[in-house]
Scaffold this motif. Structure first.
Motif, short mmCIF file in Angstrom:
data_model
loop_
_atom_site.label_atom_id
_atom_site.label_comp_id
_atom_site.label_asym_id
_atom_site.label_seq_id
_atom_site.Cartn_x
_atom_site.Cartn_y
_atom_site.Cartn_z
N TYR A 21 0.85 -1.19 0.00
CA TYR A 21 0.00 0.00 0.00
C TYR A 21 0.88 1.24 0.00
CZ TYR A 21 0.77 0.69 5.08
OH TYR A 21 1.33 0.91 6.31
N SER A 22 0.29 2.36 -0.38
CA SER A 22 1.04 3.61 -0.54
C SER A 22 0.40 4.74 0.25
CB SER A 22 1.10 4.01 -2.02
OG SER A 22 1.71 3.02 -2.81
N SER A 151 -1.11 12.03 -5.43
CA SER A 151 -1.03 10.63 -5.02
C SER A 151 -0.22 9.87 -6.06
CB SER A 151 -2.44 10.01 -4.89
OG SER A 151 -3.09 10.02 -6.14
N THR A 153 0.73 5.65 -7.54
CA THR A 153 0.67 4.19 -7.49
C THR A 153 1.97 3.64 -8.08
OG1 THR A 153 -0.42 4.04 -9.64
CG2 THR A 153 -1.83 4.14 -7.69
N ASN A 154 2.25 2.39 -7.79
CA ASN A 154 3.48 1.78 -8.29
C ASN A 154 3.21 0.40 -8.85
OD1 ASN A 154 5.97 3.50 -7.63
ND2 ASN A 154 4.89 3.53 -5.67
N SER A 180 5.75 10.23 -1.95
CA SER A 180 4.94 9.01 -1.87
C SER A 180 5.84 7.86 -1.43
CB SER A 180 4.34 8.69 -3.24
OG SER A 180 3.76 7.39 -3.25
N THR A 182 5.68 3.61 -0.80
CA THR A 182 4.95 2.35 -0.92
C THR A 182 5.67 1.32 -0.06
OG1 THR A 182 4.22 2.87 -3.16
CG2 THR A 182 4.14 0.56 -2.50
#
Length: 211
Positions: A21-22, A151, A153-154, A180, A182
């Motif tokens: 999760y991030s 935000s 995401t990866n 950010s 993760t």
């Protein structure tokens, strides 16, 4: 490294489709930005140092699962991509932690020199298979200096990937910079991420204390 007594079998997040999760937060970097401009230093390198130090201050971020056992590394080196847009060159470099140097300014000069040598082929760039990186004492740090994002995401290499991934963005007009991180919920809870951001803010407020 050292082995940690940790009950993986009964950890609820081991059975999740993905336990990654991030979280993204804005960091006030006005002091660091002004310091870099006054001293003609690289803001990218100084912020990289602040991030790397903050990660290493949180023990659970240094944990990995190797051969079914939980280990905790003494420290994590940084791996970061480099690019030269004009020449279309893209490479990765691995940097030592700042605490190995007498002061942050010496570390800054070491990174700047390594940056040029790796980018233009004088030194070998970092090259490790993506599936092997989770067992190495590294943290991946990527800068996106063109975007003030909210935000991030990866990509997920595997469902229980442990290695932290950190991305930081453009400094906006209010000197706020998005960061950010993760992580994996097997080891890292929200309070641990808060510790990371607290250490990061301390570092960017007083860069010269990062010895």
């Amino acid at each position: 490294m050292k082995e940690i007594d940790f009950d993986l079998e009964n950890n609820p997040f081991m059975d999740f489709l993905s336990s990654r999760y991030s979280m993204t937060a804005k960091v006030d970097v006005e002091k660091l930005w002004n310091f870099s401009k006054e001293k003609d230093l690289s803001f990218f390198v100084l912020s990289l140092g602040a991030l790397l130090n903050a990660v290493n201050k949180v023990p659970v971020l240094r944990r990995r699962i190797i051969n079914g056992k939980v280990i905790e590394y003494d420290y994590l080196d940084g791996v970061t991509p480099l690019m030269d847009e004009e020449k279309g060159i893209f490479r990765e470099m691995r940097v030592d932690v700042p605490e190995k140097f007498d002061n942050i300014l010496d570390w800054h000069d070491y990174v700047r020199e390594l940056q040029q040598k790796v980018l233009y082929g004088e030194n070998h760039d970092f090259n490790l298979d993506m599936m092997m990186r989770d067992e190495a004492n590294i943290v991946n740090l990527s800068c996106i200096p063109w975007v003030d994002f909210d935000s991030m995401t990866n990509c997920v290499a595997s469902s229980n990937q442990i290695q932290p991934l950190i991305t930081w963005g453009k400094v906006n007009d209010d000197y706020k910079m998005a960061v950010s991180i993760t992580v994996n919920h097997i080891f890292v809870n929200g309070r641990d991420i808060a510790y990371f951001f607290e250490h990061l803010q301390d570092n960017v407020n007083d860069i010269l204390s990062m010895d």
